[in-house]
Write an enzyme that holds these catalytic residues in place. Structure first.
Site, mmCIF file in Angstrom:
data_model
loop_
_atom_site.group_PDB
_atom_site.id
_atom_site.type_symbol
_atom_site.label_atom_id
_atom_site.label_comp_id
_atom_site.label_asym_id
_atom_site.label_seq_id
_atom_site.Cartn_x
_atom_site.Cartn_y
_atom_site.Cartn_z
ATOM 1 N N ASN A 58 3.851 1.492 1.351
ATOM 2 C CA ASN A 58 3.021 2.550 1.920
ATOM 3 C C ASN A 58 3.767 3.797 2.371
ATOM 4 O O ASN A 58 4.595 3.488 3.344
ATOM 5 C CB ASN A 58 2.467 1.733 3.303
ATOM 6 N N TRP A 59 3.707 4.829 1.403
ATOM 7 C CA TRP A 59 4.379 5.924 1.802
ATOM 8 C C TRP A 59 4.040 6.836 2.868
ATOM 9 O O TRP A 59 4.666 7.752 3.347
ATOM 10 C CB TRP A 59 4.112 6.824 0.397
ATOM 11 N N LYS A 60 2.879 6.442 3.406
ATOM 12 C CA LYS A 60 2.349 7.103 4.947
ATOM 13 C C LYS A 60 2.129 8.610 4.239
ATOM 14 O O LYS A 60 2.023 8.967 3.095
ATOM 15 C CB LYS A 60 3.215 6.858 5.998
ATOM 16 N N HIS A 102 -4.801 -0.188 9.158
ATOM 17 C CA HIS A 102 -3.273 0.078 9.570
ATOM 18 C C HIS A 102 -3.030 0.371 11.098
ATOM 19 O O HIS A 102 -4.057 1.016 11.599
ATOM 20 C CB HIS A 102 -2.649 1.072 8.832
ATOM 21 N N GLU A 116 -1.406 2.340 12.556
ATOM 22 C CA GLU A 116 -1.562 3.781 12.748
ATOM 23 C C GLU A 116 -2.884 4.428 12.911
ATOM 24 O O GLU A 116 -3.183 5.174 13.496
ATOM 25 C CB GLU A 116 -0.365 4.685 11.893
ATOM 26 N N GLU A 149 1.263 -6.969 11.058
ATOM 27 C CA GLU A 149 1.887 -5.857 11.302
ATOM 28 C C GLU A 149 2.074 -6.077 12.821
ATOM 29 O O GLU A 149 1.215 -5.687 13.709
ATOM 30 C CB GLU A 149 0.937 -4.698 11.279
ATOM 31 N N GLY A 163 8.643 1.050 12.715
ATOM 32 C CA GLY A 163 9.227 2.395 13.027
ATOM 33 C C GLY A 163 10.244 2.178 14.245
ATOM 34 O O GLY A 163 10.691 3.252 14.798
ATOM 35 N N SER A 214 8.908 -3.446 9.527
ATOM 36 C CA SER A 214 10.200 -3.026 9.352
ATOM 37 C C SER A 214 10.914 -3.907 8.308
ATOM 38 O O SER A 214 12.086 -4.266 8.691
ATOM 39 C CB SER A 214 10.760 -2.900 10.506
ATOM 40 N N GLY A 232 7.044 0.175 4.734
ATOM 41 C CA GLY A 232 6.808 1.400 5.180
ATOM 42 C C GLY A 232 7.969 2.255 4.612
ATOM 43 O O GLY A 232 8.220 2.831 3.559
ATOM 44 N N GLY A 233 9.107 2.716 5.444
ATOM 45 C CA GLY A 233 9.888 3.702 5.320
ATOM 46 C C GLY A 233 10.875 3.194 4.117
ATOM 47 O O GLY A 233 11.398 3.963 3.344
#
Length: 256
Positions: free
Chosen positions: A10-12, A97, A99, A169, A175, A214, A235-236
């Site tokens: 997921n590149w967000k 998600h 977010e 999640e 994050g 994470s 994610g990151g």
């Protein structure tokens, strides 16, 4: 039953044409080494078409990060219909998600409607559920997961999960640098599978449940070795080719 692992990046709200092209080039080259897993990338909407074209001929699939709950296209400025995602080559779409829930106020009902819209459009929804730190500390983890699952089960029914993926999640681990222990992840995943099994044990046993808190190269193996963890929503770490490939390698090792 041995479920085929899925690693979804997921590149967000990150990336550019140049950086995306470089990232995809490096990933495509390496992913050939992992024939026993499914790999997916979810770029921001403006880059879906270009990324999809670059992925043509590779084993990596394309996914959207969000979609409208509307059943038909129309006067909904700024929204993305599921059919549009299909049109540019998406096979999957992330739904609910943390977010989207926390920052944009998406309710359980809205998430359930988006889940249904994804299926109607021929997309595989990745349903995200999870608890906040406060909810975990108050012992509400299972109640939150049950509530979020119930909204979708009541709306779409258990049969819908033949064509769906669930992602757990732990919001407190996204994050923040914190990660659920393998034991915490397994407990949550087993509970989620139990929610599905209460309706249909066979479907529950075949549904892939990803961990989405994470995940990094150094913890992927221990998380993926949990019996009810079937891969990760990354994610990151999905923005760094070497890190993402290492996570895919951990998923491949699990499949042996």
């Amino acid at each position: 039953m041995k479920r085929r692992a899925l690693v979804a990046g997921n590149w967000k709200m990150n990336g550019s044409r140049d950086s995306n092209a470089s990232l995809v080039h490096d990933i495509v080259f390496e992913i050939k080494r992992f024939p026993d897993i499914d790999v997916l990338v979810c770029p921001p909407a403006p880059y879906l078409d270009a990324t999809g074209r670059q992925l043509e001929g590779s084993a990596i699939q394309l996914g959207g990060q969000n979609l409208s709950e509307q059943e038909k296209p129309g006067a909904f400025t700024g929204e993305i219909h599921g059919g549009m995602l299909r049109d540019v080559g998406c096979a999957y779409v992330i739904v609910g998600h943390s977010e989207r829930r926390a920052l944009y106020g998406e309710s359980d009902r809205l998430v359930a409607d988006k889940f249904a819209a994804a299926l109607t459009s021929g997309l595989i929804p990745i349903l995200c559920i999870g608890e906040t730190l406060q909810e975990r500390e108050q012992g509400q983890t299972e109640a939150v997961l049950a509530r979020q699952m119930k909204a979708v089960l009541d709306s779409s029914g258990i049969q819908a999960f033949k064509q769906a993926v669930v992602a757990y999640e732990p919001v407190w681990a996204i994050g923040t640098g914190k990660t659920a222990t393998p034991e915490q992840a397994q407990d949550a995943h087993a509970f989620i599978r139990g929610q599905l099994a209460a309706a249909d044990a066979k479907i529950a046993n075949s549904t892939r449940i990803l961990y989405g808190g994470s995940v990094k190269a150094e913890n992927a193996e221990s998380l993926f070795n949990c019996p009810d963890v079937d891969g990760g929503l990354i994610g990151g770490a999905s923005l760094k080719a070497g890190e993402f490939v290492a996570i895919c390698a951990a998923a491949q090792a699990r499949s042996k």
